[in-house]
Design a protein around this motif. Structure first.
Motif, PDB file in Angstrom:
ATOM      1  N   LEU A  12       2.616   2.288  -3.317  1.00  0.00           N
ATOM      2  CA  LEU A  12       1.831   2.850  -4.419  1.00  0.00           C
ATOM      3  C   LEU A  12       2.003   4.362  -4.442  1.00  0.00           C
ATOM      4  O   LEU A  12       1.974   5.008  -3.391  1.00  0.00           O
ATOM      5  CB  LEU A  12       0.340   2.522  -4.251  1.00  0.00           C
ATOM      6  CG  LEU A  12      -0.050   1.057  -4.277  1.00  0.00           C
ATOM      7  CD1 LEU A  12      -1.540   0.910  -3.944  1.00  0.00           C
ATOM      8  CD2 LEU A  12       0.261   0.432  -5.624  1.00  0.00           C
TER       9      LEU A  12
ATOM     10  N   TRP B  13       0.837  -1.206   0.000  1.00  0.00           N
ATOM     11  CA  TRP B  13       0.000   0.000   0.000  1.00  0.00           C
ATOM     12  C   TRP B  13       0.869   1.252   0.000  1.00  0.00           C
ATOM     13  O   TRP B  13       0.666   2.163  -0.802  1.00  0.00           O
ATOM     14  CB  TRP B  13      -0.919  -0.027   1.219  1.00  0.00           C
ATOM     15  CG  TRP B  13      -1.637   1.241   1.521  1.00  0.00           C
ATOM     16  CD1 TRP B  13      -1.372   2.122   2.532  1.00  0.00           C
ATOM     17  CD2 TRP B  13      -2.764   1.787   0.823  1.00  0.00           C
ATOM     18  NE1 TRP B  13      -2.257   3.172   2.501  1.00  0.00           N
ATOM     19  CE2 TRP B  13      -3.124   2.989   1.461  1.00  0.00           C
ATOM     20  CE3 TRP B  13      -3.501   1.374  -0.283  1.00  0.00           C
ATOM     21  CZ2 TRP B  13      -4.189   3.787   1.040  1.00  0.00           C
ATOM     22  CZ3 TRP B  13      -4.571   2.172  -0.702  1.00  0.00           C
ATOM     23  CH2 TRP B  13      -4.897   3.352  -0.045  1.00  0.00           C
TER      24      TRP B  13
ATOM     25  N   ARG C 141      -3.509   5.935  -4.769  1.00  0.00           N
ATOM     26  CA  ARG C 141      -4.054   5.349  -3.547  1.00  0.00           C
ATOM     27  C   ARG C 141      -5.371   6.008  -3.204  1.00  0.00           C
ATOM     28  O   ARG C 141      -5.383   7.223  -3.044  1.00  0.00           O
ATOM     29  CB  ARG C 141      -3.083   5.536  -2.372  1.00  0.00           C
ATOM     30  CG  ARG C 141      -1.997   4.541  -2.326  1.00  0.00           C
ATOM     31  CD  ARG C 141      -1.192   4.691  -1.069  1.00  0.00           C
ATOM     32  NE  ARG C 141      -0.370   5.904  -1.178  1.00  0.00           N
ATOM     33  CZ  ARG C 141       0.573   6.241  -0.324  1.00  0.00           C
ATOM     34  NH1 ARG C 141       0.814   5.502   0.713  1.00  0.00           N
ATOM     35  NH2 ARG C 141       1.277   7.337  -0.489  1.00  0.00           N
TER      36      ARG C 141
ATOM     37  N   LEU D  84      -6.293   2.387  -5.263  1.00  0.00           N
ATOM     38  CA  LEU D  84      -6.342   2.053  -6.687  1.00  0.00           C
ATOM     39  C   LEU D  84      -7.770   2.284  -7.192  1.00  0.00           C
ATOM     40  O   LEU D  84      -8.722   1.762  -6.617  1.00  0.00           O
ATOM     41  CB  LEU D  84      -5.926   0.601  -6.915  1.00  0.00           C
ATOM     42  CG  LEU D  84      -4.457   0.299  -6.656  1.00  0.00           C
ATOM     43  CD1 LEU D  84      -4.208  -1.196  -6.764  1.00  0.00           C
ATOM     44  CD2 LEU D  84      -3.552   1.057  -7.607  1.00  0.00           C
TER      45      LEU D  84
END
Length: 158
Positions: free
Chosen positions: A50, A47, A55, A57
């Motif tokens: 990313l 997480w 964030r 996704l």
């Protein structure tokens, strides 16, 4: 359906220093198509890896495994609790410990195999020999060579 998905180099590397050690746009497109509309489950470090603009996704329900709540995303302390909160398709997207925990639950494994070797510090779990039907090698716009492998429950050990 519970699926796990990752890309790995010929020597099994899936990451280096918390990031992918290659750029393979075709794999990113494949991942988007595969997971669109589904739930994705990832560990806290995945997480955090990313880019903030991605964030969470988009177009997917995002769940993060962490002992401490993470801002801006649903957080669960372990994989069984996260899976219990999901209806519909779910894709596990890393990291290595989360993949290993998810394999016993997986109905499908999708691996983007990269023909080239990479140095790294994170490795894919062993899922045995490739499935019987293996796609041809394709050449990426970045010059790397890749193919998509899929194991469905019953085609792999375990």
């Amino acid at each position: 359906m519970i699926g796990v998905e990752w890309a790995q180099s010929a020597n099994g590397v899936i990451g280096r220093d918390g990031a992918l050690p290659w750029h393979l746009p075709e794999d990113l497109k494949h991942f988007r198509e595969l997971t669109s509309g589904a739930t994705v489950i990832m560990g806290r470090r995945t997480w955090e890896s990313l880019p903030p603009r991605f964030r969470p996704l988009p177009g997917r329900r995002n769940l993060v495994l962490s002992r401490t709540p993470q801002e801006g995303v649903e957080t669960f302390p372990d994989l069984p609790q996260a899976l219990a909160a999901v209806s519909g398709d779910v894709w596990v997207m890393g990291g290595a410990a989360v993949y290993r925990a998810a394999l016993p639950f997986a109905d499908r494994i999708v691996v983007t195999e990269i023909r080239e070797l990479f140095d790294g510090d994170t490795y894919a779990p062993d899922v045995g020999r490739p499935p019987d039907s293996v796609g041809d090698w394709q050449e990426s716009s970045t010059g790397l060579h890749y193919r998509f492998l899929t194991w469905d429950r019953g085609q792999r050990p375990g």
